[in-house]
Design a protein around this motif. Structure first.
Motif, PDB file in Angstrom:
ATOM      1  N   MET A   1       0.829  -1.197   0.000  1.00 20.34           N
ATOM      2  CA  MET A   1       0.000   0.000   0.000  1.00 20.34           C
ATOM      3  C   MET A   1       0.873   1.259   0.000  1.00 20.34           C
ATOM      4  O   MET A   1       0.650   2.159  -0.772  1.00 20.34           O
ATOM      5  N   PHE A   2       1.874   1.321   0.901  1.00 18.83           N
ATOM      6  CA  PHE A   2       2.776   2.468   0.939  1.00 18.83           C
ATOM      7  C   PHE A   2       3.965   2.196   0.033  1.00 18.83           C
ATOM      8  O   PHE A   2       4.057   1.167  -0.628  1.00 18.83           O
ATOM      9  N   SER A   3       4.896   3.108   0.056  1.00 24.04           N
ATOM     10  CA  SER A   3       6.186   2.888  -0.601  1.00 24.04           C
ATOM     11  C   SER A   3       6.824   1.640  -0.024  1.00 24.04           C
ATOM     12  O   SER A   3       6.670   1.326   1.160  1.00 24.04           O
ATOM     13  N   ARG A   4       7.580   0.907  -0.835  1.00 24.30           N
ATOM     14  CA  ARG A   4       8.218  -0.310  -0.320  1.00 24.30           C
ATOM     15  C   ARG A   4       9.205   0.022   0.789  1.00 24.30           C
ATOM     16  O   ARG A   4       9.427  -0.774   1.704  1.00 24.30           O
ATOM     17  N   HIS A   5       9.803   1.230   0.767  1.00 26.98           N
ATOM     18  CA  HIS A   5      10.740   1.637   1.820  1.00 26.98           C
ATOM     19  C   HIS A   5       9.991   1.916   3.124  1.00 26.98           C
ATOM     20  O   HIS A   5      10.480   1.594   4.205  1.00 26.98           O
ATOM     21  N   VAL A   6       8.821   2.507   3.018  1.00 24.32           N
ATOM     22  CA  VAL A   6       8.000   2.747   4.208  1.00 24.32           C
ATOM     23  C   VAL A   6       7.557   1.411   4.805  1.00 24.32           C
ATOM     24  O   VAL A   6       7.674   1.181   6.017  1.00 24.32           O
ATOM     25  N   ASP A   7       7.089   0.508   3.960  1.00 22.31           N
ATOM     26  CA  ASP A   7       6.683  -0.819   4.439  1.00 22.31           C
ATOM     27  C   ASP A   7       7.845  -1.550   5.105  1.00 22.31           C
ATOM     28  O   ASP A   7       7.678  -2.193   6.140  1.00 22.31           O
ATOM     29  N   ARG A  26       3.226   4.223  13.557  1.00 26.04           N
ATOM     30  CA  ARG A  26       3.351   5.557  14.175  1.00 26.04           C
ATOM     31  C   ARG A  26       4.811   5.998  14.235  1.00 26.04           C
ATOM     32  O   ARG A  26       5.130   7.155  13.933  1.00 26.04           O
ATOM     33  N   MET A  27       5.697   5.084  14.640  1.00 28.58           N
ATOM     34  CA  MET A  27       7.118   5.438  14.727  1.00 28.58           C
ATOM     35  C   MET A  27       7.679   5.785  13.351  1.00 28.58           C
ATOM     36  O   MET A  27       8.423   6.755  13.203  1.00 28.58           O
ATOM     37  N   THR A  28       7.311   4.993  12.358  1.00 25.30           N
ATOM     38  CA  THR A  28       7.778   5.237  10.995  1.00 25.30           C
ATOM     39  C   THR A  28       7.329   6.613  10.506  1.00 25.30           C
ATOM     40  O   THR A  28       8.144   7.404  10.011  1.00 25.30           O
ATOM     41  N   PHE A  29       6.049   6.904  10.651  1.00 24.78           N
ATOM     42  CA  PHE A  29       5.536   8.185  10.187  1.00 24.78           C
ATOM     43  C   PHE A  29       6.140   9.354  10.963  1.00 24.78           C
ATOM     44  O   PHE A  29       6.429  10.402  10.398  1.00 24.78           O
ATOM     45  N   HIS A  30       6.332   9.174  12.254  1.00 20.91           N
ATOM     46  CA  HIS A  30       6.932  10.248  13.058  1.00 20.91           C
ATOM     47  C   HIS A  30       8.320  10.590  12.532  1.00 20.91           C
ATOM     48  O   HIS A  30       8.651  11.768  12.339  1.00 20.91           O
ATOM     49  N   LEU A  31       9.147   9.562  12.339  1.00 23.89           N
ATOM     50  CA  LEU A  31      10.514   9.828  11.870  1.00 23.89           C
ATOM     51  C   LEU A  31      10.525  10.450  10.478  1.00 23.89           C
ATOM     52  O   LEU A  31      11.278  11.394  10.219  1.00 23.89           O
ATOM     53  N   LEU A  32       9.696   9.939   9.580  1.00 19.74           N
ATOM     54  CA  LEU A  32       9.709  10.440   8.205  1.00 19.74           C
ATOM     55  C   LEU A  32       9.051  11.814   8.064  1.00 19.74           C
ATOM     56  O   LEU A  32       9.479  12.630   7.242  1.00 19.74           O
ATOM     57  N   GLU A  33       8.036  12.093   8.875  1.00 13.68           N
ATOM     58  CA  GLU A  33       7.326  13.372   8.766  1.00 13.68           C
ATOM     59  C   GLU A  33       7.965  14.472   9.601  1.00 13.68           C
ATOM     60  O   GLU A  33       8.011  15.624   9.184  1.00 13.68           O
ATOM     61  N   ARG A  34       8.434  14.135  10.826  1.00 11.06           N
ATOM     62  CA  ARG A  34       8.789  15.187  11.782  1.00 11.06           C
ATOM     63  C   ARG A  34      10.224  15.172  12.292  1.00 11.06           C
ATOM     64  O   ARG A  34      10.687  16.152  12.844  1.00 11.06           O
ATOM     65  N   ASP A  35      10.924  14.029  12.176  1.00  7.80           N
ATOM     66  CA  ASP A  35      12.220  13.969  12.849  1.00  7.80           C
ATOM     67  C   ASP A  35      13.223  13.129  12.067  1.00  7.80           C
ATOM     68  O   ASP A  35      13.750  12.144  12.562  1.00  7.80           O
ATOM     69  N   ARG A  36      13.520  13.550  10.860  1.00  9.42           N
ATOM     70  CA  ARG A  36      14.485  12.802  10.051  1.00  9.42           C
ATOM     71  C   ARG A  36      15.878  12.865  10.672  1.00  9.42           C
ATOM     72  O   ARG A  36      16.629  11.895  10.570  1.00  9.42           O
ATOM     73  N   GLU A  37      16.199  13.954  11.317  1.00  9.48           N
ATOM     74  CA  GLU A  37      17.504  14.062  11.983  1.00  9.48           C
ATOM     75  C   GLU A  37      17.597  13.049  13.130  1.00  9.48           C
ATOM     76  O   GLU A  37      18.608  12.363  13.299  1.00  9.48           O
ATOM     77  N   GLY A  38      16.514  12.927  13.908  1.00 10.30           N
ATOM     78  CA  GLY A  38      16.473  11.924  14.972  1.00 10.30           C
ATOM     79  C   GLY A  38      16.562  10.520  14.407  1.00 10.30           C
ATOM     80  O   GLY A  38      17.209   9.634  14.973  1.00 10.30           O
TER      81      GLY A  38
END
Length: 198
Positions: A1-7, A26-38
């Motif tokens: 459903m999502f990108s293969r990297h997200v999955d 939730r963890m995946t979306f948090h890192l990709l949307e809000r905290d790529r540096e983290g």
């Protein structure tokens, strides 16, 4: 459903204990949307840990050196050896008590169904420690589960055969707990381990 990297990232988070599909998402979306540096920091810390952290040759605690800091410390009492199931148990004891002895980490407990026996728990190394004559008391701090109790019983026999005193940490009613809310197994342990008031 999502990108293969997200999955793939969602699946990767699911290897962690207690992380189900929703939490991983939730963890995946948090890192990709809000905290790529983290997220980058997480990647680097995980990579360094996987490359450099092994087990202490004496106690089996997670360590980035052959002999961990606790085993190297001259301030620790080598005559006291506390046997625990996991590195998390060592951290809990260190944070909550004033215990100044040394440790041995089993990295599990007896579990015949899972193929975990003496070899997997490093008991040959524990036998060497007990045979050295340095240990006067072995403190058993395995979990109060069926497997933990079976492991403790085996270790008591091992200590007894070498004339090493063994003791078991107390289990029972927590401070601030009310008897009516304590489960039957905990209450039973509390009665069996009761102490005389002097």
């Amino acid at each position: 459903m999502f990108s293969r990297h997200v999955d793939a990232l969602i699946d990767a988070f699911r290897v962690l204990p207690g992380v189900g599909p929703r939490s991983a998402q939730r963890m995946t979306f948090h890192l990709l949307e809000r905290d790529r540096e983290g997220g980058q920091g997480l990647v680097e810390a995980l990579q360094r840990a996987l490359e450099h952290v092994g087990q202490c040759r004496q106690c089996r605690m997670l360590s980035d050196e052959d002999i961990c800091g606790i085993c190297r410390s001259e301030r620790r009492d080598a005559s006291l050896l506390c046997v625990v199931e996991s590195p998390a148990d060592v951290m809990a004891i260190e944070q909550a008590t004033d215990y100044r002895g040394r440790y041995f980490v089993l990295m599990g407990h007896f579990s015949p169904l899972d193929g975990i026996g003496p070899d997997e728990l490093g008991l040959d190394l524990l036998e060497q420690r007990l045979d050295s004559g340095e240990v006067a008391e072995m403190i058993l701090a395995t979990n109060p589960t069926v497997e933990g109790e079976a492991t403790a019983s085996y270790l008591m026999d091992m200590a007894r055969s070498r004339n090493v005193r063994s003791s078991r940490i107390a289990h029972g009613v927590p401070i601030g707990g009310e008897l009516e809310y304590v489960d039957g197994g905990t209450l039973s342990h509390a009665f069996q381990g009761r102490l005389e008031i002097k």
